[in-house]
Design a protein around this motif. Structure first.
Motif, short mmCIF file in Angstrom:
data_model
loop_
_atom_site.label_atom_id
_atom_site.label_comp_id
_atom_site.label_asym_id
_atom_site.label_seq_id
_atom_site.Cartn_x
_atom_site.Cartn_y
_atom_site.Cartn_z
N GLY A 2 0.83 -1.21 0.00
CA GLY A 2 0.00 0.00 0.00
C GLY A 2 0.86 1.26 0.00
O GLY A 2 0.51 2.27 -0.61
N THR A 3 1.99 1.19 0.68
CA THR A 3 2.91 2.33 0.73
C THR A 3 3.33 2.75 -0.67
O THR A 3 3.34 3.93 -1.01
CB THR A 3 4.17 1.94 1.55
OG1 THR A 3 3.78 1.76 2.91
CG2 THR A 3 5.26 2.99 1.47
N TYR A 57 -3.14 7.79 7.90
CA TYR A 57 -1.90 7.10 7.58
C TYR A 57 -2.00 6.60 6.14
O TYR A 57 -2.99 6.00 5.75
CB TYR A 57 -1.71 5.91 8.53
CG TYR A 57 -0.48 5.07 8.24
CD1 TYR A 57 0.80 5.57 8.47
CD2 TYR A 57 -0.59 3.77 7.74
CE1 TYR A 57 1.93 4.81 8.21
CE2 TYR A 57 0.54 2.99 7.49
CZ TYR A 57 1.79 3.52 7.73
OH TYR A 57 2.91 2.76 7.48
N HIS A 58 -0.95 6.90 5.39
CA HIS A 58 -0.94 6.46 3.98
C HIS A 58 0.34 5.71 3.67
O HIS A 58 0.91 5.87 2.59
CB HIS A 58 -1.07 7.68 3.06
CG HIS A 58 -2.29 8.52 3.33
ND1 HIS A 58 -3.57 8.09 3.06
CD2 HIS A 58 -2.42 9.76 3.86
CE1 HIS A 58 -4.43 9.04 3.40
NE2 HIS A 58 -3.75 10.06 3.89
N GLU A 63 -8.05 9.14 3.68
CA GLU A 63 -8.70 7.85 3.97
C GLU A 63 -10.18 8.20 4.07
O GLU A 63 -10.59 8.91 5.00
CB GLU A 63 -8.26 7.32 5.34
CG GLU A 63 -6.89 6.72 5.44
CD GLU A 63 -6.63 6.20 6.86
OE1 GLU A 63 -7.12 5.11 7.19
OE2 GLU A 63 -5.97 6.89 7.63
N ASN A 104 -6.82 4.87 11.07
CA ASN A 104 -5.48 4.77 11.63
C ASN A 104 -5.23 5.75 12.78
O ASN A 104 -4.10 5.97 13.18
CB ASN A 104 -4.44 4.99 10.52
CG ASN A 104 -4.31 3.77 9.63
OD1 ASN A 104 -3.83 2.73 10.08
ND2 ASN A 104 -4.74 3.85 8.38
N ASP A 154 -7.56 6.99 -0.44
CA ASP A 154 -6.72 5.87 -0.03
C ASP A 154 -7.63 4.81 0.57
O ASP A 154 -8.08 4.91 1.71
CB ASP A 154 -5.68 6.36 1.00
CG ASP A 154 -4.79 5.22 1.48
OD1 ASP A 154 -5.02 4.07 1.07
OD2 ASP A 154 -3.85 5.49 2.26
N VAL A 200 -6.87 1.61 0.98
CA VAL A 200 -6.09 0.41 1.35
C VAL A 200 -6.85 -0.40 2.41
O VAL A 200 -6.88 -1.63 2.36
CB VAL A 200 -4.67 0.80 1.82
CG1 VAL A 200 -3.96 -0.36 2.48
CG2 VAL A 200 -3.84 1.30 0.62
N ILE A 201 -7.51 0.30 3.35
CA ILE A 201 -8.33 -0.42 4.33
C ILE A 201 -9.78 -0.54 3.85
O ILE A 201 -10.37 -1.62 3.88
CB ILE A 201 -8.29 0.27 5.71
CG1 ILE A 201 -6.93 0.01 6.39
CG2 ILE A 201 -9.43 -0.24 6.61
CD1 ILE A 201 -6.80 0.52 7.80
N LYS A 226 -4.10 -4.61 0.95
CA LYS A 226 -4.73 -5.55 1.89
C LYS A 226 -5.63 -6.60 1.22
O LYS A 226 -5.15 -7.60 0.75
CB LYS A 226 -5.46 -4.76 2.98
CG LYS A 226 -4.45 -3.85 3.76
CD LYS A 226 -5.02 -3.28 5.01
CE LYS A 226 -4.14 -2.22 5.63
NZ LYS A 226 -3.24 -2.63 6.67
C1 PLP Z 1 -5.01 3.60 4.74
C2 PLP Z 1 -3.67 2.97 4.52
N1 PLP Z 1 -2.91 3.35 3.48
C3 PLP Z 1 -1.71 2.81 3.22
C4 PLP Z 1 -1.20 1.83 4.03
C5 PLP Z 1 0.13 1.23 3.74
O1 PLP Z 1 -0.01 -0.07 3.27
P1 PLP Z 1 1.18 -1.14 3.44
O2 PLP Z 1 1.28 -1.43 4.90
O3 PLP Z 1 0.74 -2.30 2.61
O4 PLP Z 1 2.40 -0.49 2.92
C6 PLP Z 1 -1.94 1.39 5.14
C7 PLP Z 1 -1.43 0.35 6.03
O5 PLP Z 1 -1.97 0.00 7.04
C8 PLP Z 1 -3.20 1.98 5.40
O6 PLP Z 1 -3.95 1.61 6.44
#
Ligand code: PLP
Length: 435
Positions: free
Chosen positions: A118-119, A145-146, A205, A210, A238, A240-241, A266
């Motif tokens: 995700g990063t 958090y991203h 988000e 986070n 974002d 990711v979650i 994820k």
């Molecule tokens: C909203 C969000 N973006 C990005 C990330 C980063 O993802 P990764 O841990 O796969 O690098 C996370 C990780 O928890 C996250 O919660």
């Protein structure tokens, strides 16, 4: 319960790995424990540690395991190809299958690029937004958090908050200057910035999870969409979650708002390493090798991850009405009973929940709607809650500033067992407060 093997492993790990863990959120420092548990295996809603203790799991790998550990469809899919080889540095059909399914299901995505985390996805989406708009500055929100790329580690959430800070050392002043931040939820301040400065993108988000879970108001996102459109600013969700968790099409489907770019991770890897960024064709076609926004990865679109992700999303898609209804009902059942128990034992809490996510904030505040509110939580009470649950065979995120994750594998009996342990925890906290 005994934790001897985990303690031994931890003692060795701290000599070899900073803090003994490969991601700070795995440390149990903020909940006053000597060592984290070291996990040996998982099945359904349960994990077992190296001392053979069994736990009902509300971490679920921090989100990917919406179907539970080792779901038969995911296992079958992985087994089908794992003997063929691991990774080729050449395209495979599994990447195409996953991309097609993501585009079919996430409303705003017309083209998608797979990454390994995700990063990487958020870092690349920001670069793409900068290239597309030819602007430098970006806007993010406090406590969101991203991932851990330099530009996005300003006023961040997750493991940083758990450890008591919000910014990382080692980031240049120039990078920090280009990342503007605002409290979550204040649309007037967003308008002020976007109308007066050239901002490449707003990254958010859509449901912040986070800094503990924050319940987003739809109107805020609607206004954010309007002002970004008006100012030619790229809106990045974002997800990711929230992707595939809040609804099949993520928060954008749930709220009915289409961003320009979306980041995923994820769930789309079914528990294997993954990430993705996608959006409008016109923007995505700036990515190399079509355009000159560079993104690459030795393991990007790894076939095992792609296959596991495809199996997970396909299962969600084929059963979406029942699955999302069931997940929401189970979460509601837990949350309603948690509130009743808090009242019974005079424990001051605020529970935020959406879909299959929830956070219990130990706070006098009746609402928790941004980082400032979240930081007022009583982390000592949280530690009592965490430890009571752990010693009762229930593992929750080891931090006040994270969300609990429910999976399809959690049964009604699991929920009732969980509530019995929560009652014990609240009784302890109530008694402590009464003294
Ligand atoms: C909203 C969000 N973006 C990005 C990330 C980063 O993802 P990764 O841990 O796969 O690098 C996370 C990780 O928890 C996250 O919660």
């Amino acid at each position: 319960m005994k934790f001897e093997n985990s303690k031994k492993l931890y003692k060795k790990a701290v000599e070899l790995i900073p803090g003994g863990v490969n991601s700070p959120v795995r440390a149990f420092k903020s909940v006053n424990r000597e060592a984290p548990i070291f996990v040996k295996k998982g099945q359904g809603a349960r994990v077992w540690d190296e001392d053979d203790n069994e736990y009902i799991d509300y971490i679920c790998s921090w989100g990917p395991l919406i179907l539970g550990h080792n779901h038969s469809k995911v296992l079958e899919a992985v087994n089908e190809i794992i003997a063929n080889g691991s990774s080729y540095g050449l395209p495979t059909r599994y990447e195409v299958d996953l991309a097609e399914l993501i585009i079919e299901t996430v409303p705003s995505i017309e083209k998608v690029r797979l990454t390994t985390s995700g990063t990487e996805a958020t870092m690349s989406a920001v670069r793409l937004a900068r290239a597309y708009t030819q602007r430098n500055k970006i806007l993010k929100f406090e406590g969101c958090y991203h991932g851990h790329s330099d530009a996005l580690l300003v006023k961040s959430g997750s493991g940083l908050l758990t450890d008591g800070y919000q910014d990382s050392n080692g980031i240049t002043d120039a990078v920090i200057k280009d990342t503007l931040t605002l409290p979550f939820g204040d649309i007037e301040k967003v308008k002020e910035i976007l109308l007066n400065r050239d901002i490449a993108c707003v990254i958010i988000e859509p449901i912040p999870a986070n800094m503990g879970l924050i319940e987003t108001h739809k109107e805020y996102l609607v206004e954010l969409r309007k002002i970004t459109e008006q100012t030619g600013t790229i809106l990045i969700f974002d997800e990711v979650i929230s992707g595939f968790r809040l609804a099949l099409g993520g928060a954008q489907e749930y709220f009915g708002i289409n961003p320009d770019l979306t980041t995923l991770g994820k769930i789309i890897g079914g528990g294997y390493p993954v990430g993705a960024f996608g959006g409008k064709k016109e923007i995505m076609d700036l990515v190399a090798p079509v355009g000159r926004v560079y993104h690459a990865g030795t393991l990007s679109g790894n076939p095992i991850s792609a296959k596991a992700g495809f199996a997970t999303i396909k299962y969600l898609k084929d059963n979406k009405d029942e699955i999302y209804r069931e997940l929401e009902e189970k979460t509601k059942y837990l949350v309603e009973n948690i509130k009743k128990l808090a009242e019974k034992y005079s424990v001051k809490i605020c529970v935020n929940s959406l879909g299959s996510l929830f956070t219990i904030f130990f706070t006098d505040n009746e609402i928790v709607e941004d980082l400032e509110d979240s930081l007022k939580s009583n982390t000592e009470n949280f530690a009592i809650y965490f430890n009571t649950m752990l010693e009762d065979g229930i593992i929750i995120p080891p931090s006040q500033f994270e969300a609990h994750f429910l999976s399809l594998a959690h049964t009604n009996e699991d929920l009732d067992k969980t509530l019995i342990s929560i009652e014990k925890a609240f009784k302890k906290i109530g008694e402590k407060n009464g003294k």
